[in-house]
Design an enzyme around this catalytic site. Structure first.
Site, short mmCIF file in Angstrom:
data_model
loop_
_atom_site.label_atom_id
_atom_site.label_comp_id
_atom_site.label_asym_id
_atom_site.label_seq_id
_atom_site.Cartn_x
_atom_site.Cartn_y
_atom_site.Cartn_z
N GLU A 214 -10.62 -28.53 -10.19
CA GLU A 214 -11.84 -27.77 -9.93
C GLU A 214 -11.55 -26.48 -9.16
OE1 GLU A 214 -11.62 -31.03 -9.67
OE2 GLU A 214 -13.13 -31.75 -11.08
N HIS B 250 -19.77 -40.45 -7.09
CA HIS B 250 -20.29 -39.80 -8.29
C HIS B 250 -21.81 -39.83 -8.35
CE1 HIS B 250 -16.22 -41.16 -9.33
NE2 HIS B 250 -16.16 -40.15 -10.18
#
Lengths: 337, 370
Positions: free
Chosen positions: A70, A139
Site C-alpha cells: 500500500e 478488516h
C-alpha cells in the site's frame, strides 16, 4: 433514466463514465487487473469485492495491478496526481491505511498548503470500511474519523447507491485528495440511480427524512439503520429528522444546526468507536453552537470502545442497530429535567 | 364477482409512484356518486391529489382506511348500484381486504417509456392509453414528463397520451443547441414524426406553451388543437427573479425558497419535490441547458418571447388555461391574447395548474375533444 442498481454497480458506473469522459482518470490497486487471462476467467477480478470489474478490458492500459504494498501504490497514485493524472487508487481495506499513512496525511494532504496553493493533488483513495462481514478486527473498522481529523483531506461516506455514484464522480473531478469510504456490507444494497452522469457537491448534507421531534445525524451505512428506526418510531408518534452529512470533511454544520434549532433534540449514530469519532465531534458542535436550542442531553449511538469481535454473536452486538437508535431517540424525546 | 360491483383502485400518478395514502374520504359509505365526482384525497410521496370516480352508483364499501399505505392498483373502495345485495358486497370487500393485506396486488399498468432521436438528440417520453386520438403533453422550464402525473392518467381514458421530455430536461439529452423556440418546437415535431403520429392535440405548460404554439405554426397539418397552460410568450410580465433563482440554485437550501412561486398553496413545495429537482439539476449538462434556455425566456427582467403574433396566425382551436394565483407568469398576461375571453381561469391555482388543480385542466382538455 433512473433504474434500480446496486451500490457496487453505481460505483462501477461512476468510474466507467469518468474514465470515458476524461483520459487522465486511471484506476490502480490490488487485483483490479488480477485474474485477467487466467483459466476460465475472461475478465479481471475487479478488486477484492469486484467494484472495478469490467474496466480492465474497456480501458486498456488504464487499470493497473499493484504489488501488495500500500505504501508504494498509494504513494504512486499521489505522485501521479501531482503530475496531472486523476488516479483512483483502491486501498482494499481501510484497516490497512496504517502502512501508507505518511503518503496520505503528510504528503497528499499537505501539498496544496506547503506549495503556496500552486500544487493540486486530484487523487481519490477508495477504501472499504465497516463491520458485518465476519472479517475480524483487522478488516472491519470504521476509521473515517481518523482521516476527518486531518486538514487537507476530503472524506466521503456515501449512504446509498444514488449517493455513491454522484459523490464518486464529484471526488474524481475534485482537485484535492479524497478519501472515499465504501461500507463493505452495502455493495449489494440497491436503489434508483440515473444513467446519466451527475455530481453531488461536498459539504452539503442530505435531509433524508423530515421530522419535528428529534434530529438524528447518521453516517454512511448508519443512515439506513436510522431510517429503519424512524419508521418504527413514527408509529408511536415520534417524528425523526434524519441528516446524512455525506462528507465528514467538509462537514455541513449549518444543516445540522438548523435542524437541532427546530427539534431541540439530537442523536448521532456512528459506526466508529466512540473516542474522537463523528458522534463526539457533531455533539460538540451542537453543544457549542446550538446550546440554547437543546431541550435534552445529546445521545450518541456508536460501537463500543473495543476491537471488532470475530464472534458472530458479539459482532452483531457491536454494530449499532435500529433498536438502539430507537431507544436513544425515545430517551431524548421523553427527557425531563 | 358480480360485474355490477366496480372496484376503485389506488391510481398510479407518474412513473415513480408505488403506493399512496388516503388522507380523507370525501364520499362516505352509502352515498351516491357520479362519474367524475371527487372521491378521496390521496397523498403520494410527491404531492397530494384528488381521486375522481370513474363509475356511477353508491359507494357501498370503503376498503382502505385513512392513512393506510396502499400499493398502486389495490382496491380501496367498492361502488355498486343500491340493489346489489349486501352479502355480495361483503364477500367482495373481504376478498379485496385479503388481497391488500397479503400484499399480492397486481400493479396497475403505468406509463410505458421510450426514446426517439431527433436532430441527434435522444428524447424521452412516457405513454399511457391506446386510443386513436393522440394528445402530447409538453412541460415548462425545468419541468419534465412526470409533472403531468395527475392529468396523464385521466386523459388517457380513450386516448393515447404522450408526455415528452424537452431537450435539456428529464431523461432527454441535455444539449439544447441554441435553445431557441424553433429548436424546441423542432423536437416536438420530430417526436411526432418519429412516432408516426400524423395529427395530435398539443398541450403545453409555460415554456411548453410557447413551444407547442411554434410547433403548430411550423407544421399546422400535424396539430389538431392547442391547449396552453399559463403559456410563456404571452403578455408583458414574468417573474425573472424566480427563473434566475431556479437556474442558479446549487443546493436544496438555495432552491426551495424559489419553488414557492410555483404554487398557490405553499404546502405543495415538499421536500421530495425539491429533492427531485436537485437530482435533475445535478445531472451533467443541465446547468448549461438551463442557462441557455434562460436566455430564450428572458431579456433582462422582461420576457424575451412573444408568441401572440404566432397565435394570431394559427388557424386551429386554441384553449388557454391559467391559474388565478400564478406568481411566475401572472394571469393578467392573458389580456394580451387575441381572444382574452376564451381563457379558463382556474381559481386557487398557481403556475403549476396541472399539479395543483389537475381536474380543472382535464375537464378543459376533455371538453374540447368531445
Amino acid at each position: 433514466m433512473a433504474r434500480t442498481i446496486s451500490y457496487r454497480e453505481a460505483l462501477n458506473e461512476a468510474l466507467a463514465q469518468e474514465m470515458e469522459r476524461d483520459e487522465s482518470v486511471i484506476v490502480l490497486g490490488e487485483d483490479n487487473a488480477g485474474g485477467a487471462g487466467s483459466p476460465g476467467e475472461d475478465d479481471a477480478w475487479g478488486g477484492v469485492l469486484g467494484v472495478t470489474k469490467g474496466l480492465y478490458h474497456r480501458f486498456p492500459g488504464r487499470v493497473l495491478d499493484t504489488p501488495i504494498s500500500e505504501s508504494a501504490f498509494v504513494g504512486a497514485a499521489i505522485g501521479a496526481a501531482t503530475r496531472g493524472l486523476r488516479p483512483v487508487a483502491e486501498l482494499m481495506f481501510i484497516d490497512f491505511m496504517g502502512v501508507c499513512f505518511d503518503q496520505i496525511f503528510n504528503q497528499a494532504a499537505k501539498f496544496r498548503y506547503m506549495f503556496g496553493g500552486k500544487a493540486e493533488t486530484p487523487v481519490v483513495i477508495r477504501t472499504m470500511y465497516g463491520a458485518g462481514l465476519r472479517a475480524a478486527a483487522q478488516h472491519s473498522q470504521a476509521l473515517y474519523p481518523i482521516f476527518t481529523h486531518i486538514p487537507g483531506l476530503k472524506v466521503v461516506v456515501p449512504s446509498s447507491p444514488y449517493e455513491a455514484k454522484g459523490l464518486m464522480i464529484q471526488s474524481i473531478r475534485d482537485s484535492d485528495p479524497v478519501i472515499f469510504c465504501e461500507h463493505k456490507a452495502m455493495y449489494d444494497t440497491t436503489g434508483d440511480v440515473p444513467e446519466d452522469s451527475y455530481t453531488i457537491p461536498f459539504g452539503e448534507a442530505n435531509v433524508v427524512r423530515d421530522g419535528d421531534d428529534v434530529t438524528v445525524v447518521a453516517i454512511g451505512r448508519m443512515v439506513s439503520v436510522a431510517e429503519e428506526a424512524a419508521r418504527e418510531l413514527s408509529t408511536s408518534g415520534i417524528e425523526v429528522e434524519i441528516i446524512d452529512p455525506r462528507t465528514t470533511s467538509p462537514l455541513d454544520e449549518e444543516t445540522i444546526l438548523e435542524s437541532v434549532e427546530n427539534t431541540g433534540r439530537l442523536v448521532v449514530v456512528d459506526e466508529a468507536t466512540p473516542r474522537c469519532n463523528l458522534a463526539t465531534d457533531i455533539s460538540a458542535l451542537v453543544a457549542k453552537e446550538a446550546f440554547g436550542s437543546l431541550r435534552a442531553p445529546i445521545e450518541m449511538v456508536t460501537a463500543p470502545h473495543t476491537p471488532v469481535p470475530f464472534s458472530d454473536a458479539l459482532e452483531d452486538l457491536y454494530i449499532p442497530d435500529a433498536q438502539r437508535v430507537a431507544n436513544a431517540v425515545k430517551s431524548v424525546a421523553g427527557w425531563t429535567r | 364477482m358480480n360485474d355490477a360491483i366496480r372496484k376503485v383502485v389506488m391510481p398510479k400518478w407518474g412513473l415513480s409512484m408505488t403506493s399512496g395514502k388516503i388522507t380523507e374520504w370525501i364520499v362516505a359509505e352509502g352515498e351516491e356518486v357520479s362519474d367524475g365526482d371527487d372521491l378521496a384525497e390521496i397523498d403520494t410521496d410527491k404531492i397530494a391529489g384528488t381521486l375522481e370516480s370513474a363509475d356511477a352508483g353508491v359507494l357501498r364499501r370503503v376498503v382502505a382506511d385513512v392513512n393506510e399505505d396502499v400499493p398502486v392498483g389495490a382496491t380501496i373502495a367498492l361502488i355498486a348500484p343500491a340493489d346489489v345485495p349486501d352479502s355480495e358486497i361483503e364477500e367482495a370487500a373481504r376478498l379485496a381486504r385479503e388481497e391488500l393485506e397479503s400484499g399480492a396486488v397486481e400493479e396497475a399498468a403505468g406509463p410505458v417509456t421510450g426514446t426517439v432521436t431527433v436532430d441527434g438528440r435522444s428524447l424521452a417520453y412516457a405513454t399511457l392509453g391506446d386510443g386513436a386520438e393522440v394528445v402530447v403533453l409538453v412541460h415548462g422550464y425545468g419541468g419534465d414528463k412526470n409533472s403531468w402525473l395527475f392529468v396523464q392518467e385521466p386523459l388517457a381514458d380513450g386516448r393515447t397520451v404522450h408526455a415528452l421530455d424537452l431537450p435539456g430536461h428529464g431523461e432527454s439529452a441535455k444539449d439544447v443547441g441554441d435553445g431557441s423556440l424553433d429548436t424546441l418546437a423542432g423536437a416536438v415535431l420530430g417526436f411526432l414524426e418519429q412516432r408516426g403520429i400524423e395529427r395530435a392535440h398539443l398541450v403545453g405548460h409555460s415554456l411548453g406553451g410557447a413551444v407547442v404554439t411554434a410547433a403548430a405554426v411550423a407544421d399546422p397539418a400535424r396539430v389538431a388543437s392547442l391547449t396552453l397552460v399559463a403559456p410563456a410568450g404571452v403578455g408583458p410580465d414574468v417573474n425573472a427573479e424566480y427563473l434566475r433563482g431556479f437556474a442558479e440554485a446549487t443546493s436544496r437550501r438555495e432552491l426551495k425558497p424559489h419553488l414557492g412561486a410555483l404554487f398557490a398553496d405553499p404546502a405543495q413545495v415538499t421536500r421530495q419535490l425539491a429533492d427531485d429537482l436537485m437530482k435533475y439539476k445535478r445531472l451533467d449538462g443541465v446547468d448549461k441547458a438551463l442557462r441557455t434556455l434562460l436566455g430564450t425566456l428572458l431579456d433582462g427582467d422582461a420576457p424575451a418571447l412573444d408568441v401572440v403574433p404566432l397565435l394570431a396566425k394559427a388557424e386551429l382551436p386554441v384553449t388557454v388555461v391559467w391559474g388565478s394565483d400564478d406568481a411566475v407568469l401572472p394571469v393578467s398576461n392573458a389580456r394580451s391574447l387575441p381572444d382574452p375571453d376564451a381563457v379558463h381561469v382556474v381559481e386557487g391555482a398557481g403556475h403549476m395548474v396541472h399539479m395543483e388543480k389537475p381536474n380543472a385542466l382535464v375537464a378543459v382538455v376533455s371538453e374540447k375533444r368531445r
